[in-house]
Design an enzyme around this catalytic site. Sequence first.
Site, PDB file in Angstrom:
ATOM      1  N   HIS A 113       0.805  -1.236   0.000  1.00  0.00           N
ATOM      2  CA  HIS A 113       0.000   0.000   0.000  1.00  0.00           C
ATOM      3  C   HIS A 113       0.832   1.278   0.000  1.00  0.00           C
ATOM      4  O   HIS A 113       0.498   2.252   0.687  1.00  0.00           O
ATOM      5  CB  HIS A 113      -0.960   0.011   1.187  1.00  0.00           C
ATOM      6  CG  HIS A 113      -1.976  -1.086   1.167  1.00  0.00           C
ATOM      7  ND1 HIS A 113      -2.504  -1.608   0.011  1.00  0.00           N
ATOM      8  CD2 HIS A 113      -2.572  -1.765   2.190  1.00  0.00           C
ATOM      9  CE1 HIS A 113      -3.380  -2.553   0.305  1.00  0.00           C
ATOM     10  NE2 HIS A 113      -3.440  -2.680   1.615  1.00  0.00           N
TER      11      HIS A 113
ATOM     12  N   HIS B  82      -9.783   1.293   1.055  1.00  0.00           N
ATOM     13  CA  HIS B  82      -9.578   0.129   1.922  1.00  0.00           C
ATOM     14  C   HIS B  82     -10.594   0.097   3.064  1.00  0.00           C
ATOM     15  O   HIS B  82     -10.241  -0.167   4.215  1.00  0.00           O
ATOM     16  CB  HIS B  82      -8.153   0.157   2.479  1.00  0.00           C
ATOM     17  CG  HIS B  82      -7.590  -1.190   2.822  1.00  0.00           C
ATOM     18  ND1 HIS B  82      -8.189  -2.039   3.744  1.00  0.00           N
ATOM     19  CD2 HIS B  82      -6.491  -1.840   2.367  1.00  0.00           C
ATOM     20  CE1 HIS B  82      -7.466  -3.137   3.850  1.00  0.00           C
ATOM     21  NE2 HIS B  82      -6.427  -3.046   3.025  1.00  0.00           N
TER      22      HIS B  82
ATOM     23  N   GLN C 166      -9.538  -7.446  -4.254  1.00  0.00           N
ATOM     24  CA  GLN C 166      -8.930  -8.157  -3.140  1.00  0.00           C
ATOM     25  C   GLN C 166      -9.987  -8.387  -2.074  1.00  0.00           C
ATOM     26  O   GLN C 166     -10.517  -7.438  -1.497  1.00  0.00           O
ATOM     27  CB  GLN C 166      -7.764  -7.360  -2.558  1.00  0.00           C
ATOM     28  CG  GLN C 166      -6.946  -8.114  -1.508  1.00  0.00           C
ATOM     29  CD  GLN C 166      -5.914  -9.052  -2.111  1.00  0.00           C
ATOM     30  OE1 GLN C 166      -5.667  -9.022  -3.328  1.00  0.00           O
ATOM     31  NE2 GLN C 166      -5.279  -9.872  -1.286  1.00  0.00           N
TER      32      GLN C 166
ATOM     33  N   GLU D 195     -11.559  -4.711  -2.158  1.00  0.00           N
ATOM     34  CA  GLU D 195     -10.740  -3.619  -2.684  1.00  0.00           C
ATOM     35  C   GLU D 195     -10.575  -3.781  -4.200  1.00  0.00           C
ATOM     36  O   GLU D 195      -9.774  -4.578  -4.658  1.00  0.00           O
ATOM     37  CB  GLU D 195      -9.372  -3.622  -2.011  1.00  0.00           C
ATOM     38  CG  GLU D 195      -9.400  -3.637  -0.493  1.00  0.00           C
ATOM     39  CD  GLU D 195      -8.135  -4.235   0.086  1.00  0.00           C
ATOM     40  OE1 GLU D 195      -7.030  -3.761  -0.264  1.00  0.00           O
ATOM     41  OE2 GLU D 195      -8.240  -5.205   0.878  1.00  0.00           O
TER      42      GLU D 195
END
Length: 345
Positions: free
Chosen positions: A107, A181, A284, A311
């Site tokens: 990230h 997120h 994700q 995500e």
Amino acid sequence: MKIKKQKFAVLSNGKKVHLYTVSNGEMSFSVTDYGCTLTSIVVPSRNGQKDDIVLGFPTVEGYMDRWDTFFGVFVGRFANRIGDAKFELNGQTYNLDKNDNGKNMLHGGFMGYNRMLWDAQIVETHAGSGIRFSRLSRDGEQGFPGNLSLEVTYLLSKDNELTMHYRAETDRDTPVNLTNHSYFNLKGAGKGDILNHEVTINADSILEVDDLLIPTGKKLPVAGTAFDFNTAKPVGRDIAGTGFGYDHCYCLNEEKGKLTMCASVFEPESGRSMIITTNQPGVQFYTANSVNGVKGKNGDVYNKHSAFCLETQQFPDAPNHSSFPNCILHPGEVFEAVTVHSFKW
């Protein structure tokens, strides 16, 4: 539509952090210019009970101190992981922060976009009303090449659709992978685990990963495995078959460049549902496997499987896999990612 702006905090350098709340009369969301962070999404149940359905902290200090939880934040320049914290582009090797297991980048590294203050403005568009954040990620920031001009827009419509729109332009070739997120619990944040949530994911395969969750380059079919969500099923039904929980990139059955079905989630106790559409190639799916004893809003303590993330994004480690969908943005091009969360109850 109502939009409220209020002071959220003052940073040590004297700069003010603001919180914006956008409401359509039925549901609302709140977002701060610190990390473009969604701090709450309040949605009614079938019985009219309004609950905040995303994990988060009551103060900016929470997001600063526990930045590694990534609750509700915007992440980039490259979301998810890059193996060995490096990649090669145009004959040059770029080294990144090893903030994941001391080996990989996650990230954006130690100074992700979630730890930065963004410029903000209230906007009205055909897709709804909300907030647009912007900043310039300068050449070399987080180790990436190119000055990247960024816009992050969160919009709420009268039809209870929350749209997340990301736009980027660069002056040098650079990898780009942007996502939000947020951790969802449709029962309400802090109201137990999400193992009863019925999930559908529009994907026939996932990316195979190694022990550190770095893609090997192979796709694995989900049919007949614990990872198959093509038909709705409770998260907890097959989670034991994953080992530690879900934390995998699903390769979406997408119509390239178009908004297509990504996932749907239904929570039977509250009657709340969420449908996600996106123009991104992957999503994700993460079941908060590493969350343990985190103190959040309203005095709640969040633990393992207390929420889930979906995500939408480019494939992880894409700069190191030529067979993955292209993640390199070139000068003169515009990167645009759109994800829509539609809520019903």
